[in-house]
Design an enzyme around this catalytic site. Structure first.
Site, PDB file in Angstrom:
ATOM      1  N   ASP A  10      39.212 -15.242  69.705  1.00  6.53           N
ATOM      2  CA  ASP A  10      38.618 -15.747  71.140  1.00  6.53           C
ATOM      3  C   ASP A  10      39.270 -14.656  72.109  1.00  6.53           C
ATOM      4  O   ASP A  10      39.885 -13.978  71.770  1.00  6.53           O
ATOM      5  CB  ASP A  10      39.539 -17.177  71.257  1.00  6.53           C
ATOM      6  CG  ASP A  10      39.301 -17.626  72.630  1.00  6.53           C
ATOM      7  OD1 ASP A  10      38.237 -17.769  73.227  1.00  6.53           O
ATOM      8  OD2 ASP A  10      40.374 -17.728  73.114  1.00  6.53           O
ATOM      9  N   ASP A 222      42.800 -20.690  71.952  1.00  2.69           N
ATOM     10  CA  ASP A 222      43.832 -21.276  72.789  1.00  2.69           C
ATOM     11  C   ASP A 222      43.366 -22.719  73.352  1.00  2.69           C
ATOM     12  O   ASP A 222      43.816 -23.241  74.191  1.00  2.69           O
ATOM     13  CB  ASP A 222      44.221 -20.478  73.692  1.00  2.69           C
ATOM     14  CG  ASP A 222      43.394 -20.212  75.056  1.00  2.69           C
ATOM     15  OD1 ASP A 222      43.618 -20.298  76.053  1.00  2.69           O
ATOM     16  OD2 ASP A 222      42.178 -19.712  74.540  1.00  2.69           O
ATOM     17  N   ASN A 225      37.361 -25.237  72.533  1.00  6.17           N
ATOM     18  CA  ASN A 225      36.227 -24.606  71.884  1.00  6.17           C
ATOM     19  C   ASN A 225      36.515 -23.920  70.692  1.00  6.17           C
ATOM     20  O   ASN A 225      35.615 -23.346  69.765  1.00  6.17           O
ATOM     21  CB  ASN A 225      35.240 -23.886  72.773  1.00  6.17           C
ATOM     22  CG  ASN A 225      35.804 -22.670  73.454  1.00  6.17           C
ATOM     23  OD1 ASN A 225      36.958 -22.523  73.451  1.00  6.17           O
ATOM     24  ND2 ASN A 225      35.129 -21.945  74.248  1.00  6.17           N
TER      25      ASN A 225
END
Length: 272
Positions: A10, A222, A225
Site C-alpha cells: 500500500d 494501514d 482497503n
C-alpha cells in the site's frame, strides 16, 4: 533464501511518509529484497498517474494495482492490462443524486482524474504534477461533460463532503442500495468500485499470472482497503499507525510509516 516471492505495498500511510516520500531505509530494504529475486508491487487506492512517480523512483519492473483493485496498469507499456469499470447505469443514477445534493467527487478515468469541486485536492495534485517530468505529469480533468465520460470506463468514484454526517447520510440513503463496493478512506471520503474489485482479489490474479502462490506474498497496509490483501497473503503486516481494528487482521504489526516500518519488517520477517 526467503520463502517469499513478492511484496505488495500500500502507498499512503504505508510506503510513503507523512510528507509523501519514500525513506532511504525503506528504499534500501526494497532494493535488497529485489536483489533476492523478490518482486515488489505497488497496490494502491490511487490513480495510476499519482502512483507512477513512486514506481519510477523505485525503478520497479512490475505493474501497479490501482484504484482499490479496479485495474492493473503497466507503466512500461503505459496501458491498463485488465480491469472492471463501474457499471454505467447505476453510476449515472448515483451522479444525478450526488450533483443534486452537492457532493464533491473524483473520477478515476483511463486518461486522467476527473473532478467536481475538490479544489484543495486538485490544487495539491497540480502542484505535485508541475514538479514532475513531462512523461509523469498528472492529467486533471474538470467535469465539463459527464455524459461523455460515461461512454468510457470509470474505474473508481470517490465522493467527498466536508460534513461527514451529510456524506454518511447520503451513503445510507442513496449509495447503500446500489451495486458498488464501498471503502471509507476517511470520515469525509468514500471510495466506490465495481463489486468483486479489491486490492486482495487483483493481487491474487496478478500472483497467479506470475506463478506465485498467495502464501508466498507479503502485504503491507494501514487502512480498510488493505484488509482484502491481509485475508489472502502468507504474511500480512500492518503499520504501527494503522487503527487497532486494521491491525487485528494482520499477522504482524511493524513500526509507524514515518519510522521505517517497512524496512524493519523486511529485515525481521522477510529477508534471508
Amino acid at each position: 533464501m526467503s520463502r517469499f516471492q513478492a511484496i505488495a505495498l500500500d502507498m499512503d500511510g504505508t510506503l510513503l511518509t507523512r510528507d509523501h516520500k519514500i525513506s532511504s531505509a525503506t528504499r534500501a530494504a526494497l532494493a535488497q529484497a529485489r536483489a533476492h529475486d523478490i518482486k515488489v508491487l505497488l497496490v494502491t487506492g490511487r490513480h495510476y498517474m499519482t502512483a507512477r512517480p513512486f514506481h519510477h523512483e523505485l525503478a520497479l519492473d512490475t505493474p501497479i494495482i490501482c484504484s482499490n483493485g479496479a485495474y492493473l496498469y503497466d507503466p512500461g507499456q503505459d496501458r491498463i492490462l485488465a480491469g472492471d469499470p463501474l457499471a454505467v447505469g447505476p453510476l449515472r443514477a448515483l451522479l444525478a443524486e450526488a450533483l443534486a445534493q452537492q457532493m464533491e467527487a473524483q473520477f478515476h478515468l483511463s486518461d486522467g482524474i476527473g473532478y467536481i469541486g475538490c479544489e484543495d485536492y486538485v490544487a495539491r495534485i497540480q502542484h505535485r504534477s508541475d514538479n514532475l517530468p513531462d512523461h509523469l505529469k498528472i492529467s486533471l480533468l474538470p467535469a465539463d461533460d459527464l455524459e461523455a465520460w460515461l461512454k468510457k470506463p470509470v474505474w473508481k468514484l470517490e465522493l467527498f463532503n466536508q460534513d461527514p454526517g451529510r456524506l454518511h447520510r447520503f451513503v445510507g440513503e442513496v449509495v447503500q442500495g446500489m451495486p458498488f463496493t464501498q471503502d471509507w478512506a476517511a470520515p469525509y471520503a468514500v471510495e466506490l468500485v465495481q463489486p468483486g474489485c479489491s486490492k486482495g482479489n487483483r493481487l491474487a490474479q496478478w500472483a497467479a499470472s506470475e506463478g506465485i502462490g498467495m502464501e508466498n506474498v507479503v502485504a503491507f497496509g494501514d487502512n480498510n482497503n488493505d484488509i482484502s490483501m491481509f485475508e489472502q497473503v502468507g504474511l500480512a503486516v500492518a503499520m504501527g499507525n494503522a487503527a487497532p481494528q486494521i491491525q487485528a487482521h494482520a499477522h504482524q504489526v511493524t513500526a509507524d510509516h514515518n519510522e521505517d516500518g517497512i524496512a524493519l519488517a523486511l529485515q525481521r520477517w522477510v529477508l534471508p
